[in-house]
Design a protein around this motif. Structure first.
Motif, PDB file in Angstrom:
ATOM      1  N   GLY A   1      13.792   5.744   3.145  1.00 48.99           N
ATOM      2  CA  GLY A   1      14.984   5.169   4.414  1.00 48.99           C
ATOM      3  C   GLY A   1      13.544   4.159   4.824  1.00 48.99           C
ATOM      4  O   GLY A   1      14.032   3.215   5.430  1.00 48.99           O
ATOM      5  N   TYR A   2      12.206   4.968   5.574  1.00 43.66           N
ATOM      6  CA  TYR A   2      11.085   3.857   5.803  1.00 43.66           C
ATOM      7  C   TYR A   2      10.530   2.683   4.825  1.00 43.66           C
ATOM      8  O   TYR A   2      10.659   1.806   5.260  1.00 43.66           O
ATOM      9  CB  TYR A   2      10.490   5.037   6.371  1.00 43.66           C
ATOM     10  CG  TYR A   2      11.123   5.602   7.929  1.00 43.66           C
ATOM     11  CD1 TYR A   2      10.599   4.657   8.884  1.00 43.66           C
ATOM     12  CD2 TYR A   2      10.811   6.540   8.473  1.00 43.66           C
ATOM     13  CE1 TYR A   2      11.471   4.833   9.915  1.00 43.66           C
ATOM     14  CE2 TYR A   2      10.852   7.157   9.121  1.00 43.66           C
ATOM     15  CZ  TYR A   2      11.464   6.323  10.197  1.00 43.66           C
ATOM     16  OH  TYR A   2      12.240   6.508  11.545  1.00 43.66           O
ATOM     17  N   ARG A   3      10.744   3.641   3.279  1.00 41.28           N
ATOM     18  CA  ARG A   3      10.327   2.367   3.415  1.00 41.28           C
ATOM     19  C   ARG A   3      11.449   1.052   2.838  1.00 41.28           C
ATOM     20  O   ARG A   3      10.859  -0.257   2.671  1.00 41.28           O
ATOM     21  CB  ARG A   3      10.158   2.980   1.523  1.00 41.28           C
ATOM     22  CG  ARG A   3       8.940   3.890   1.471  1.00 41.28           C
ATOM     23  CD  ARG A   3       8.618   4.236  -0.212  1.00 41.28           C
ATOM     24  NE  ARG A   3       7.811   4.769  -0.578  1.00 41.28           N
ATOM     25  CZ  ARG A   3       7.332   5.781  -0.592  1.00 41.28           C
ATOM     26  NH1 ARG A   3       8.392   6.910  -0.505  1.00 41.28           N
ATOM     27  NH2 ARG A   3       6.069   6.253  -0.727  1.00 41.28           N
TER      28      ARG A   3
ATOM     29  N   ILE B   1      10.987  -3.240   3.738  1.00 39.32           N
ATOM     30  CA  ILE B   1      10.971  -4.578   3.227  1.00 39.32           C
ATOM     31  C   ILE B   1      11.299  -5.542   3.994  1.00 39.32           C
ATOM     32  O   ILE B   1      10.730  -6.138   4.424  1.00 39.32           O
ATOM     33  CB  ILE B   1      12.132  -3.971   1.723  1.00 39.32           C
ATOM     34  CG1 ILE B   1      11.481  -2.961   1.082  1.00 39.32           C
ATOM     35  CG2 ILE B   1      12.746  -5.184   1.027  1.00 39.32           C
ATOM     36  CD1 ILE B   1      12.165  -2.247  -0.270  1.00 39.32           C
ATOM     37  N   ALA B   2      12.303  -4.467   4.846  1.00 34.34           N
ATOM     38  CA  ALA B   2      12.690  -5.609   5.987  1.00 34.34           C
ATOM     39  C   ALA B   2      12.608  -6.255   7.023  1.00 34.34           C
ATOM     40  O   ALA B   2      12.367  -7.287   7.150  1.00 34.34           O
ATOM     41  CB  ALA B   2      14.310  -4.805   6.510  1.00 34.34           C
ATOM     42  N   SER B   3      11.466  -5.268   7.504  1.00 34.94           N
ATOM     43  CA  SER B   3      10.761  -5.825   8.680  1.00 34.94           C
ATOM     44  C   SER B   3       9.371  -6.458   7.786  1.00 34.94           C
ATOM     45  O   SER B   3       8.920  -7.214   8.137  1.00 34.94           O
ATOM     46  CB  SER B   3       9.597  -4.409   9.085  1.00 34.94           C
ATOM     47  OG  SER B   3       9.066  -3.479   8.010  1.00 34.94           O
ATOM     48  N   ALA B   4       9.123  -6.590   6.838  1.00 35.72           N
ATOM     49  CA  ALA B   4       8.309  -7.664   5.886  1.00 35.72           C
ATOM     50  C   ALA B   4       8.497  -8.209   5.794  1.00 35.72           C
ATOM     51  O   ALA B   4       7.802  -9.689   6.279  1.00 35.72           O
ATOM     52  CB  ALA B   4       7.547  -6.421   4.820  1.00 35.72           C
TER      53      ALA B   4
ATOM     54  N   SER C   1       0.577  -1.196   0.147  1.00 30.83           N
ATOM     55  CA  SER C   1      -0.174  -0.334   0.062  1.00 30.83           C
ATOM     56  C   SER C   1       0.679   1.257   0.029  1.00 30.83           C
ATOM     57  O   SER C   1       0.373   2.407  -0.470  1.00 30.83           O
ATOM     58  CB  SER C   1      -1.255  -0.163   0.724  1.00 30.83           C
ATOM     59  OG  SER C   1      -0.347  -0.228   2.338  1.00 30.83           O
ATOM     60  N   THR C   2       2.472   1.207   0.327  1.00 31.80           N
ATOM     61  CA  THR C   2       3.092   2.192   0.172  1.00 31.80           C
ATOM     62  C   THR C   2       4.043   2.656  -0.452  1.00 31.80           C
ATOM     63  O   THR C   2       5.031   3.297  -0.814  1.00 31.80           O
ATOM     64  CB  THR C   2       3.384   2.598   1.974  1.00 31.80           C
ATOM     65  OG1 THR C   2       4.562   1.329   2.333  1.00 31.80           O
ATOM     66  CG2 THR C   2       2.780   2.403   3.415  1.00 31.80           C
ATOM     67  N   GLY C   3       3.715   0.970  -1.665  1.00 33.39           N
ATOM     68  CA  GLY C   3       4.615   1.560  -2.807  1.00 33.39           C
ATOM     69  C   GLY C   3       6.213   1.037  -2.181  1.00 33.39           C
ATOM     70  O   GLY C   3       6.851   1.365  -3.617  1.00 33.39           O
ATOM     71  N   ALA C   4       6.101   0.030  -0.555  1.00 35.78           N
ATOM     72  CA  ALA C   4       8.195  -0.217  -0.944  1.00 35.78           C
ATOM     73  C   ALA C   4       8.144  -0.826  -1.945  1.00 35.78           C
ATOM     74  O   ALA C   4       9.263  -1.349  -2.552  1.00 35.78           O
ATOM     75  CB  ALA C   4       7.854  -0.449   0.510  1.00 35.78           C
TER      76      ALA C   4
ATOM     77  N   GLN D   1       4.802   4.549   9.082  1.00 37.66           N
ATOM     78  CA  GLN D   1       3.693   3.717  10.086  1.00 37.66           C
ATOM     79  C   GLN D   1       4.022   2.126   9.793  1.00 37.66           C
ATOM     80  O   GLN D   1       4.086   0.878  10.077  1.00 37.66           O
ATOM     81  CB  GLN D   1       2.309   4.219  10.111  1.00 37.66           C
ATOM     82  CG  GLN D   1       1.983   5.439   9.996  1.00 37.66           C
ATOM     83  CD  GLN D   1       0.420   6.202   8.658  1.00 37.66           C
ATOM     84  OE1 GLN D   1       1.101   6.649   8.661  1.00 37.66           O
ATOM     85  NE2 GLN D   1      -0.033   6.718  10.660  1.00 37.66           N
ATOM     86  N   GLY D   2       3.794   1.810   8.263  1.00 41.92           N
ATOM     87  CA  GLY D   2       3.616   0.738   7.933  1.00 41.92           C
ATOM     88  C   GLY D   2       5.883  -0.280   8.286  1.00 41.92           C
ATOM     89  O   GLY D   2       5.324  -1.137   9.147  1.00 41.92           O
ATOM     90  N   PHE D   3       6.491   0.598   8.653  1.00 42.85           N
ATOM     91  CA  PHE D   3       7.511   0.038   9.391  1.00 42.85           C
ATOM     92  C   PHE D   3       7.122  -0.379  10.922  1.00 42.85           C
ATOM     93  O   PHE D   3       7.663  -1.006  11.256  1.00 42.85           O
ATOM     94  CB  PHE D   3       8.652   0.769   9.157  1.00 42.85           C
ATOM     95  CG  PHE D   3       9.744   1.121  10.225  1.00 42.85           C
ATOM     96  CD1 PHE D   3      10.567  -0.168   9.444  1.00 42.85           C
ATOM     97  CD2 PHE D   3      10.526   0.719  10.897  1.00 42.85           C
ATOM     98  CE1 PHE D   3      11.873  -0.919  10.107  1.00 42.85           C
ATOM     99  CE2 PHE D   3      11.434   1.059  11.705  1.00 42.85           C
ATOM    100  CZ  PHE D   3      12.261  -0.079  11.521  1.00 42.85           C
ATOM    101  N   ALA D   4       6.795   1.115  11.029  1.00 42.37           N
ATOM    102  CA  ALA D   4       6.455   0.495  12.790  1.00 42.37           C
ATOM    103  C   ALA D   4       5.704  -0.892  12.986  1.00 42.37           C
ATOM    104  O   ALA D   4       5.608  -1.747  14.519  1.00 42.37           O
ATOM    105  CB  ALA D   4       5.596   2.277  13.282  1.00 42.37           C
TER     106      ALA D   4
END
Length: 423
Positions: free
Chosen positions: A172-174, A178-181, A36-39, A254-257
């Motif tokens: 940076g958060y994108r 990716i790492a957190s996903a 959804s965030t395009g990462a 927010q996605g990363f968090a």
């Protein structure tokens, strides 16, 4: 390989079908926010998740032990009971996928197992203390803990990135997303793939192909890991749409968090042997991160439908499985009837889903029907709030004429009458 009868083979195949549905049903847990965030591009995201789900399946068997050794008493459980449990779990997974609601595949499986076991051998067949401590308590605690952690994490990420430029921070958060996903996908494999390992092991014990108390054989671990990975790659696009943009509008921070918090909770529960619902943890984290951004909102109409699905999962799967077990008591004809019902239901659900296709090309396009409807309070506030045109006129040097004021009356009257019309 253990001696496997025809019925036991059918049960094992059905268990792997459930594992496959678990994969595409729960893809959203790991990848919805990333998409959804395009990462990541949608197809890239599900491919990455599939590989890491497969790797995670080999990391632990603690949750599998909870399913095969703790939830129900092994004595007196027949393969027919396992088959009935899987019927209820598969149908619930497909129904909730059809309507795009992220419900728990884990609870569907455990509800089906409980319902079939009670129908077969009575209440004594279920270990109530295990259900409470390792199923019900984690079901309530997981979304609360993950939500609170994601809320705090979102606050911290925005505070830390306050001095950065908007584009630099988002980029940076994108990468962090990716790492957190990937971490969530790995955690999902360590938790959810093991549930199918546990149910197959229980079936092998019930069919006297394994001694009581056995751990999952290697071939069971491999087949369960492959099934959930293939299901994950298929992509549960309907649920990804709900999780990614139906609950709240997420920014990369927010996605990363959300994903980091959910992964931490899932990995901790897997190491303790808790049969945690990854859906509950990830959904709670998404809502927590949604509230963690200043001005962020959660679409509570969608959330309330999701909560209702959570509450219905255990009893609904249990009732269907109990009914299937009663039918199969008639013998081979009953088993054939239940199998035919399962196949026909799956096909019917698939054909219904073709009426409105959701895939990687339109997963981020939220239908207007999914938008949050204004509630009674919101409507009432709108009815008494001074419209912008009047407020602007009042703040200017020009006086507000009677015509200006009268022009606002119809809009306010319509807004005030909306709650009454809804009744």
């Amino acid at each position: 390989m253990e001696h496997i009868t025809l019925l036991l083979g059918i049960v094992i195949i059905t268990a792997l079908v459930f594992d496959f549905t678990n994969g595409f049903h729960d893809t959203a847990n790991a990848m919805a926010t990333t998409i959804s965030t395009g990462a990541l591009k949608p197809k890239t995201a599900v491919a990455m998740s599939a590989v890491l789900n497969l790797v995670g399946a080999f990391m632990s068997v603690e949750v599998a032990k909870t399913i095969s050794k703790g939830l129900v008493n092994e004595e007196g459980i027949q393969p027919e009971v396992i088959f009935a449990a899987l019927v209820g779990a598969i149908l619930w997974n497909l129904v909730t996928w059809l309507v795009g609601l992220p419900s728990s595949s884990s609870h569907a499986l455990m509800g089906g197992l409980i319902g079939a076991a009670v129908a077969s051998a009575g209440m004594g067949a279920v270990n109530g203390s295990v259900v409470v401590t390792k199923v019900l308590i984690p079901a309530v605690a997981a979304p609360l803990v993950a939500g609170a952690a994601a809320y705090l994490a979102a606050k911290v990420t925005y505070k830390v990135g306050k001095g950065m430029g908007g584009k630099t921070s988002a980029k940076g958060y994108r990468a962090g997303q990716i790492a957190s996903a990937g971490l969530v996908s790995l955690a999902h494999g360590t938790n959810d793939a093991q549930k199918t390992m546990g149910i197959i092991t229980l079936a092998l014990i019930a069919g006297n192909a394994l001694p009581a108390g056995s751990n999952p054989p290697v071939w069971v671990i491999v087949s369960a890991g492959m099934a959930i990975a293939m299901g994950t790659y298929l992509g549960g696009w309907r649920i990804i749409r709900t999780m990614g943009s139906g609950l709240t509008d997420l920014q990369p921070q927010q996605g990363f968090a959300a994903q980091t918090s959910a992964a931490s909770v899932i990995l901790a529960s897997s190491s303790l042997g808790f049969s945690l619902s990854t859906t509950h943890a990830c959904s709670g984290a998404v809502m927590g991160s949604g509230l963690g951004r200043k001005g962020g909102v959660v679409r509570w109409s969608t959330a309330s439908r999701m909560f209702m699905a959570w509450g219905l999962t255990l009893p609904a799967a249990a009732l269907v499985s109990a009914g299937a077990e009663l039918v199969m008591r008639t013998g081979d004809l009953g088993v054939a009837a239940v199998a035919a019902f399962l196949v026909a239901s799956c096909l019917a659900i698939w054909f219904i889903s073709r009426r409105q296709v959701v895939d990687h090309t339109n997963v981020n396009a939220v239908p207007s029907a999914d938008a949050e409807e204004p509630g009674v309070v919101t409507t009432a506030i709108a009815a008494v709030t001074v419209p912008p045109t009047v407020a602007a006129a009042a703040g200017s040097t020009a006086a507000v004429t009677d015509e200006d004021f009268k022009a606002t009356i119809p809009a306010a009257t319509t807004a005030a009458a909306a709650p009454a019309a809804a009744l």
